[in-house]
Scaffold this motif. Structure first.
Motif, PDB file in Angstrom:
ATOM      1  N   GLY A  33       0.846  -1.210  -0.043  1.00 49.38           N
ATOM      2  CA  GLY A  33       0.219  -0.013  -0.171  1.00 49.38           C
ATOM      3  C   GLY A  33       0.795   1.366  -0.001  1.00 49.38           C
ATOM      4  N   ALA A  34       2.309   1.182  -0.482  1.00 49.99           N
ATOM      5  CA  ALA A  34       2.954   2.282  -0.482  1.00 49.99           C
ATOM      6  C   ALA A  34       2.278   3.367  -1.503  1.00 49.99           C
ATOM      7  N   PRO A  35       2.469   4.664  -0.951  1.00 48.92           N
ATOM      8  CA  PRO A  35       1.884   5.707  -1.875  1.00 48.92           C
ATOM      9  C   PRO A  35       2.561   5.879  -3.252  1.00 48.92           C
ATOM     10  N   VAL A  36       1.760   6.120  -4.239  1.00 51.70           N
ATOM     11  CA  VAL A  36       2.237   6.232  -5.561  1.00 51.70           C
ATOM     12  C   VAL A  36       2.596   7.750  -5.731  1.00 51.70           C
ATOM     13  N   LEU A  37       3.770   8.016  -6.657  1.00 51.73           N
ATOM     14  CA  LEU A  37       4.110   9.344  -6.975  1.00 51.73           C
ATOM     15  C   LEU A  37       3.016   9.997  -7.746  1.00 51.73           C
ATOM     16  N   GLY A  38       2.610  11.150  -7.253  1.00 55.01           N
ATOM     17  CA  GLY A  38       1.683  11.889  -8.048  1.00 55.01           C
ATOM     18  C   GLY A  38       0.264  11.693  -7.094  1.00 55.01           C
ATOM     19  N   GLU A  39       0.120  10.768  -6.242  1.00 54.96           N
ATOM     20  CA  GLU A  39      -0.840  10.903  -5.319  1.00 54.96           C
ATOM     21  C   GLU A  39      -0.460  11.430  -4.123  1.00 54.96           C
ATOM     22  N   ASP A  40       0.052  10.744  -2.907  1.00 53.77           N
ATOM     23  CA  ASP A  40       0.220  11.500  -1.686  1.00 53.77           C
ATOM     24  C   ASP A  40       1.799  12.236  -1.679  1.00 53.77           C
ATOM     25  N   TYR A  41       2.408  11.772  -2.748  1.00 55.96           N
ATOM     26  CA  TYR A  41       3.961  12.218  -2.801  1.00 55.96           C
ATOM     27  C   TYR A  41       3.997  12.902  -4.083  1.00 55.96           C
ATOM     28  N   TRP A 328      -1.864  13.822   4.477  1.00 51.34           N
ATOM     29  CA  TRP A 328      -2.758  12.957   3.858  1.00 51.34           C
ATOM     30  C   TRP A 328      -2.047  11.434   3.645  1.00 51.34           C
ATOM     31  N   ALA A 329      -0.628  11.588   3.784  1.00 48.97           N
ATOM     32  CA  ALA A 329       0.198  10.511   3.328  1.00 48.97           C
ATOM     33  C   ALA A 329       0.176   9.555   4.867  1.00 48.97           C
ATOM     34  N   HIS A 330       0.046   8.398   4.452  1.00 50.40           N
ATOM     35  CA  HIS A 330       0.158   7.402   5.519  1.00 50.40           C
ATOM     36  C   HIS A 330      -0.931   7.833   6.610  1.00 50.40           C
ATOM     37  N   GLN A 331      -2.030   8.346   6.263  1.00 50.26           N
ATOM     38  CA  GLN A 331      -2.995   8.747   7.326  1.00 50.26           C
ATOM     39  C   GLN A 331      -3.490   7.369   7.818  1.00 50.26           C
ATOM     40  N   GLY A 332      -3.678   7.537   9.224  1.00 53.07           N
ATOM     41  CA  GLY A 332      -4.253   6.519   9.955  1.00 53.07           C
ATOM     42  C   GLY A 332      -3.287   5.171  10.160  1.00 53.07           C
ATOM     43  N   GLU A 333      -2.144   5.209   9.640  1.00 55.96           N
ATOM     44  CA  GLU A 333      -1.503   3.817   9.637  1.00 55.96           C
ATOM     45  C   GLU A 333      -0.843   3.344  11.131  1.00 55.96           C
ATOM     46  N   ARG A 394       0.846  17.070   0.758  1.00 54.75           N
ATOM     47  CA  ARG A 394      -0.513  17.308   0.972  1.00 54.75           C
ATOM     48  C   ARG A 394      -0.616  17.224   2.491  1.00 54.75           C
ATOM     49  N   TYR A 395      -1.356  18.382   3.092  1.00 52.05           N
ATOM     50  CA  TYR A 395      -1.765  18.333   4.383  1.00 52.05           C
ATOM     51  C   TYR A 395      -3.407  18.383   4.604  1.00 52.05           C
TER      52      TYR A 395
END
Length: 466
Positions: A33-41, A328-333, A394-395
């Motif tokens: 579930g690592a974030p994809v560049l262009g989404e969270d990063y 938004w990155a890794h929110q809730g993990e 993204r915050y």
């Protein structure tokens, strides 16, 4: 012999093995579930030009091909040190020559070694890769705040380190999600400029991601710093490297970065504690079991109950996945780990919790159960050492009331424990070649506060209960 050693090293990574490792790395990122560049990063902006030179965004994809010109199979490589109990230090180094003994000669004068310690060695294989001989040697007892000179394996160059002080002040460098990019190099250069007694790293070290030679290049990259001051680390998600039905997780990490878990009563290298100069530090594992029935939970509960705040007025925790995060990155993990363990930390009046994982910086007020609480811990996220995945820009808005400062930039932190009651925290953003202090705060220890005096009886029951 050097040519044969070089041939052996090259044979460890045939082209087909590299392709397989790259494929495994990509599959692992997707599966976890690592974030994809262009989404969270998003990738960091281009570095500003200085003196007509534009820095590369990343180091060479194959940095392991660049060996030291003067090195031989018997020379120590990837030297780093870590605390190994009271007044002892663990020296770790790797050799290509398996006949090199696991010994370290050391003394307080350059070129003069008055003591010798013998340790242990290990090695591991991972698909088509075979590691060198990994040596772990514990030396001591050592004097506090003293420079020692040492030689590894009875051969090669002389190194030196300085032991931490036994009393305040204590200066700690803090960096997370380090990696091996040009931003990493800047961060390490900035840390080198600051006077520090020890470095703390809450996970995601090399970003090898199954490509084992990247562990070797990472060890070479950090050796100039990690051989001079103790590095105390805990694991992140990029240390897992597990392959279903074939390889269990953390094999490379455990073999290369042995921490003092046995000395702290832990049964796993993935979580442990240590004490230094009035600080009790606990390194937790975000990627091993942590619920109330787990070994880690039982160990943490017992470790917290034994803390003597008169001897160690400061208690700090390091882990990888943050519990308080407005990015938004890794929110809730980190939520499930927080639900299980936060009451224990609150009962023990933990002062500071430092996390990585999110590739940005954020400092929170003292919090507990999702809200501001003067008896809770100060939470800091610092997963912005220089990783290859880019920054998390993204915050969530509006900003939570507990969030004091947040910024998506690469950098490092410095925590100076001044005395039993006051510590000074600063965060330094990478700005081309110069570190820029962007955030700072004074933190008061809970040891001298009404939190312990008023609530100690009620909350100690949580720690002492079966």
């Amino acid at each position: 012999m050097e040519e044969r050693a070089g041939a052996r090293r090259r044979s460890r990574s045939p082209p087909m093995a590299l392709l397989l490792l790259l494929l495994l790395s990509a599959c692992s990122s997707a599966a976890s579930g690592a974030p994809v560049l262009g989404e969270d990063y998003v990738r960091p902006p281009p570095a500003p030009r200085r003196c007509g030179v534009h820095r590369k965004a990343l180091l060479s994809l194959f940095p392991w091909s660049k060996k030291k010109a003067s090195s031989s199979a018997s020379d120590p490589q990837q030297v780093h040190i870590s605390l190994a109990g009271a007044k002892h230090m663990r020296v770790t180094f790797i050799t290509d020559d398996n006949s090199v003994p696991s010994v370290v000669d050391y003394g307080t004068e350059a070129g003069t070694y008055t003591s010798t310690s013998q340790g242990e060695s290990t090695s591991y294989s991972y698909l088509m890769y075979s590691s060198g001989k990994i040596h772990h040697v514990v030396i001591g007892p050592l004097n506090d705040n003293t420079v020692y000179y040492y030689q590894c394996g009875g051969h090669g160059p002389e190194f030196q380190f300085k032991t931490p002080p036994s009393q305040f002040p204590l200066s700690l460098a803090v960096v997370g999600d380090l990696g091996q990019t040009s931003w990493t190099t800047s961060t390490l250069n900035h840390i080198k400029q600051c006077e520090h007694d020890m470095l703390l790293l809450p996970g995601d070290l090399s970003y090898a991601d199954y490509m084992q030679h990247l562990w070797d290049s990472f060890g070479t990259l950090v050796e100039p710093l990690a051989s001079t001051r103790p590095w105390m680390v805990t694991e992140g998600n990029h240390e897992k490297e597990n392959i279903l039905f074939f390889k269990s997780g953390f094999q490379s990490y455990n073999a290369r970065w042995k921490m003092p878990y046995e000395e702290s009563g832990s049964t796993s290298n993935l979580y442990y504690s240590f004490e230094v100069a009035g600080v009790h530090a606990i390194m937790l594992g975000s990627y091993t079991d942590y619920d109330e029935s787990s070994d880690q939970y039982a160990w943490l509960k017992a470790d917290l109950a034994k803390i003597d705040r008169k001897r160690t007025p400061w208690v700090i925790i390091l882990l990888h996945a943050p519990w308080y995060n407005s990015n938004w990155a890794h929110q809730g993990e980190g939520d499930s780990m927080m639900a299980a363990m936060e009451p224990l930390l609150y009962a023990a009046h933990v002062d500071i919790v430092i996390a990585g994982h999110v590739h940005a910086y954020e400092r929170a007020k003292r919090v507990y159960k999702g809200g501001i609480d003067p008896c809770g811990a100060v939470h800091i996220t610092i997963g912005d050492g220089g990783n290859r995945e880019g920054l998390a820009h993204r915050y969530r808005n509006p900003k939570p009331t507990w969030s004091v400062f947040r910024e998506a930039s690469f950098g490092h932190g410095e925590l100076k424990i001044v005395n039993a009651t006051h510590a000074h925290w600063t965060w330094h953003r990478n700005d081309d070649e110069e570190p820029v202090r962007t955030d700072d705060a004074w933190i008061n220890s809970l040891a001298g506060s009404g939190c312990i005096q008023d609530g100690s009886h009620e909350y100690r029951k949580i720690l002492m209960s079966p």
